[in-house]
Write a protein that holds these residues in place. Structure first.
Motif, PDB file in Angstrom:
ATOM      1  N   ASN A  44      49.677  45.856  27.599  1.00 40.47           N
ATOM      2  CA  ASN A  44      49.663  44.402  27.456  1.00 40.47           C
ATOM      3  C   ASN A  44      50.725  43.895  26.488  1.00 40.47           C
ATOM      4  N   LYS A  45      51.463  44.817  25.878  1.00 36.50           N
ATOM      5  CA  LYS A  45      52.549  44.443  24.977  1.00 36.50           C
ATOM      6  C   LYS A  45      53.801  45.223  25.341  1.00 36.50           C
ATOM      7  N   THR A  46      54.956  44.624  25.040  1.00 40.59           N
ATOM      8  CA  THR A  46      56.206  45.344  25.224  1.00 40.59           C
ATOM      9  C   THR A  46      56.370  46.355  24.097  1.00 40.59           C
ATOM     10  N   ASP A  47      57.259  47.328  24.310  1.00 42.79           N
ATOM     11  CA  ASP A  47      57.505  48.306  23.253  1.00 42.79           C
ATOM     12  C   ASP A  47      58.070  47.644  22.002  1.00 42.79           C
ATOM     13  N   LEU A  48      58.847  46.575  22.176  1.00 43.04           N
ATOM     14  CA  LEU A  48      59.381  45.886  21.001  1.00 43.04           C
ATOM     15  C   LEU A  48      58.255  45.244  20.197  1.00 43.04           C
ATOM     16  N   GLU A  49      57.312  44.610  20.868  1.00 43.27           N
ATOM     17  CA  GLU A  49      56.164  44.040  20.160  1.00 43.27           C
ATOM     18  C   GLU A  49      55.374  45.132  19.436  1.00 43.27           C
ATOM     19  N   LYS A  50      55.218  46.283  20.074  1.00 41.27           N
ATOM     20  CA  LYS A  50      54.493  47.389  19.441  1.00 41.27           C
ATOM     21  C   LYS A  50      55.230  47.876  18.192  1.00 41.27           C
ATOM     22  N   TRP A  61      70.290  45.728  20.454  1.00 42.25           N
ATOM     23  CA  TRP A  61      70.104  46.181  21.840  1.00 42.25           C
ATOM     24  C   TRP A  61      68.882  45.510  22.479  1.00 42.25           C
ATOM     25  N   ALA A  62      68.586  44.285  22.086  1.00 41.84           N
ATOM     26  CA  ALA A  62      67.420  43.579  22.625  1.00 41.84           C
ATOM     27  C   ALA A  62      67.808  42.512  23.639  1.00 41.84           C
ATOM     28  N   THR A  63      69.109  42.317  23.862  1.00 43.33           N
ATOM     29  CA  THR A  63      69.585  41.324  24.819  1.00 43.33           C
ATOM     30  C   THR A  63      70.469  42.012  25.851  1.00 43.33           C
ATOM     31  N   GLY A  64      70.833  41.270  26.889  1.00 44.09           N
ATOM     32  CA  GLY A  64      71.669  41.845  27.935  1.00 44.09           C
ATOM     33  C   GLY A  64      70.856  42.700  28.892  1.00 44.09           C
ATOM     34  N   ASP A  92      64.744  39.426  32.272  1.00 46.78           N
ATOM     35  CA  ASP A  92      63.340  39.239  31.895  1.00 46.78           C
ATOM     36  C   ASP A  92      63.062  39.848  30.533  1.00 46.78           C
ATOM     37  N   HIS A  93      63.661  41.020  30.249  1.00 48.65           N
ATOM     38  CA  HIS A  93      63.476  41.637  28.940  1.00 48.65           C
ATOM     39  C   HIS A  93      64.117  40.786  27.847  1.00 48.65           C
ATOM     40  N   THR A  94      65.301  40.255  28.125  1.00 48.37           N
ATOM     41  CA  THR A  94      65.989  39.430  27.128  1.00 48.37           C
ATOM     42  C   THR A  94      65.160  38.208  26.768  1.00 48.37           C
ATOM     43  N   ILE A  95      64.663  37.495  27.789  1.00 44.43           N
ATOM     44  CA  ILE A  95      63.875  36.285  27.536  1.00 44.43           C
ATOM     45  C   ILE A  95      62.613  36.624  26.759  1.00 44.43           C
ATOM     46  N   SER A  96      61.925  37.685  27.144  1.00 45.33           N
ATOM     47  CA  SER A  96      60.701  38.080  26.437  1.00 45.33           C
ATOM     48  C   SER A  96      60.993  38.451  24.993  1.00 45.33           C
ATOM     49  N   ASN A  97      62.055  39.225  24.779  1.00 46.19           N
ATOM     50  CA  ASN A  97      62.373  39.667  23.419  1.00 46.19           C
ATOM     51  C   ASN A  97      62.704  38.497  22.509  1.00 46.19           C
ATOM     52  N   LEU A  98      63.403  37.501  23.036  1.00 43.40           N
ATOM     53  CA  LEU A  98      63.798  36.366  22.206  1.00 43.40           C
ATOM     54  C   LEU A  98      62.636  35.428  21.927  1.00 43.40           C
ATOM     55  N   THR A  99      61.806  35.185  22.920  1.00 41.87           N
ATOM     56  CA  THR A  99      60.742  34.195  22.747  1.00 41.87           C
ATOM     57  C   THR A  99      59.509  34.775  22.059  1.00 41.87           C
ATOM     58  N   ASN A 100      59.261  36.055  22.235  1.00 41.40           N
ATOM     59  CA  ASN A 100      58.057  36.645  21.648  1.00 41.40           C
ATOM     60  C   ASN A 100      58.100  36.729  20.124  1.00 41.40           C
ATOM     61  N   ILE A 101      59.294  36.636  19.534  1.00 42.56           N
ATOM     62  CA  ILE A 101      59.354  36.792  18.082  1.00 42.56           C
ATOM     63  C   ILE A 101      58.666  35.644  17.350  1.00 42.56           C
ATOM     64  N   VAL A 102      58.458  34.504  18.029  1.00 40.88           N
ATOM     65  CA  VAL A 102      57.816  33.389  17.334  1.00 40.88           C
ATOM     66  C   VAL A 102      56.367  33.730  16.981  1.00 40.88           C
ATOM     67  N   ARG A 103      55.725  34.604  17.713  1.00 37.87           N
ATOM     68  CA  ARG A 103      54.330  34.960  17.423  1.00 37.87           C
ATOM     69  C   ARG A 103      54.197  35.726  16.117  1.00 37.87           C
ATOM     70  N   TYR A 104      55.318  36.280  15.659  1.00 36.55           N
ATOM     71  CA  TYR A 104      55.283  37.084  14.434  1.00 36.55           C
ATOM     72  C   TYR A 104      55.857  36.347  13.226  1.00 36.55           C
ATOM     73  N   ARG A 105      56.109  35.065  13.363  1.00 36.48           N
ATOM     74  CA  ARG A 105      56.879  34.339  12.351  1.00 36.48           C
ATOM     75  C   ARG A 105      56.228  34.365  10.977  1.00 36.48           C
ATOM     76  N   HIS A 106      54.886  34.434  10.933  1.00 30.35           N
ATOM     77  CA  HIS A 106      54.191  34.435   9.639  1.00 30.35           C
ATOM     78  C   HIS A 106      53.873  35.845   9.155  1.00 30.35           C
ATOM     79  N   LEU A 107      54.239  36.850   9.928  1.00 28.26           N
ATOM     80  CA  LEU A 107      53.887  38.224   9.603  1.00 28.26           C
ATOM     81  C   LEU A 107      55.089  39.105   9.289  1.00 28.26           C
ATOM     82  N   LEU A 108      56.256  38.744   9.833  1.00 28.84           N
ATOM     83  CA  LEU A 108      57.416  39.620   9.758  1.00 28.84           C
ATOM     84  C   LEU A 108      58.677  38.778   9.904  1.00 28.84           C
ATOM     85  N   LYS A 109      59.649  39.016   9.037  1.00 27.63           N
ATOM     86  CA  LYS A 109      60.933  38.331   9.169  1.00 27.63           C
ATOM     87  C   LYS A 109      61.785  39.118  10.161  1.00 27.63           C
TER      88      LYS A 109
END
Length: 220
Positions: free
Chosen positions: A87-93, A110-113, A117-134
């Motif tokens: 249910n999570k990408t390896d980057l989220e893990k 190496w998170a874009t290009g 679909d991977h690029t869009i997910s990698n860029l947008t998913n980081i907002v969920r971690y904004r208060h936990l990780l820079k």
């Protein structure tokens, strides 16, 4: 490529190497220089090993008959972290792993290009971690990160800055941009703040009241 330096644990950002398009070796070397911890996602490990990079953590679901033991014979020690959650990408893990270790910041390459679909997910998913990780994502043309409610930074004139909303972002104001924003709203898929630029050398101020906003410092 030389291995990364040993520095005091957690005092500098960790580095995650994902499996998108490779960045220039000079950029990769700069990020490796002071990274106390290098995490490689499983699909990228062969490419990373070929660059002679010292790997600290190999992380992933190890699907498609992937055998992590093959790489333990090439480098030692490597911590192998098996993360089977589909249910999570390896980057989220990898982000979850850093949060569990109480490491406060990470750079990602190496998170874009490659796959869009991977690029869009990698860029947008980081907002969920904004208060936990820079989190800062780098490639050869961009530096990408989430903005706090009020952001200030010194830039040289004509630096390209794009403001990308994740969903709807309202109450946006700016100072020292060529195309100023005054209580504006940006909405993903409808209106974004692509290709703005710094008006003159000095401090840029960007604030917003609601929503998640990404800033991309861009180089053509």
């Amino acid at each position: 490529m030389s291995s990364h330096h040993i520095v005091r644990d957690d005092q500098e950002p960790a580095l995650i190497i994902a499996n998108g398009s490779a960045c220039h070796e000079e950029l990769l070397g700069q990020l490796l220089e002071w990274s106390p911890l290098v995490i490689v996602l499983d699909a990228a490990i062969e490419r990373v090993m070929a660059l002679n990079i010292k790997v600290d953590v190999l992380l992933g679901d190890f699907d498609n008959a992937f055998n992590p033991n093959d790489f333990l014979q090439l480098q030692s020690p490597i911590e192998v972290v098996y993360t089977p959650d589909q249910n999570k990408t390896d980057l989220e893990k990898a982000f979850d792993y850093l949060i569990e270790r109480k490491i406060p910041a990470v750079n990602v390459v190496w998170a874009t290009g490659k796959r869009a679909d991977h690029t869009i997910s990698n860029l947008t998913n980081i907002v969920r971690y904004r208060h936990l990780l820079k989190i800062v994502i780098f490639d050869d043309h961009s530096k990408i990160f989430t903005l706090p409610r009020t952001f200030q930074k010194w830039y040289t004139a004509k630096t390209i800055i794009s403001l990308i909303p994740v969903g709807v972002v309202s109450g946006i104001n700016s100072e020292n941009l060529i195309y100023p924003l005054q209580n504006d709203t940006l909405t993903m898929g409808y209106r974004s703040g692509n290709s703005n630029a710094v008006a003159q050398d000095g401090i840029v101020v960007i604030s917003h009241t609601e929503g998640d906003l990404l800033l991309m410092e861009c180089v053509d």
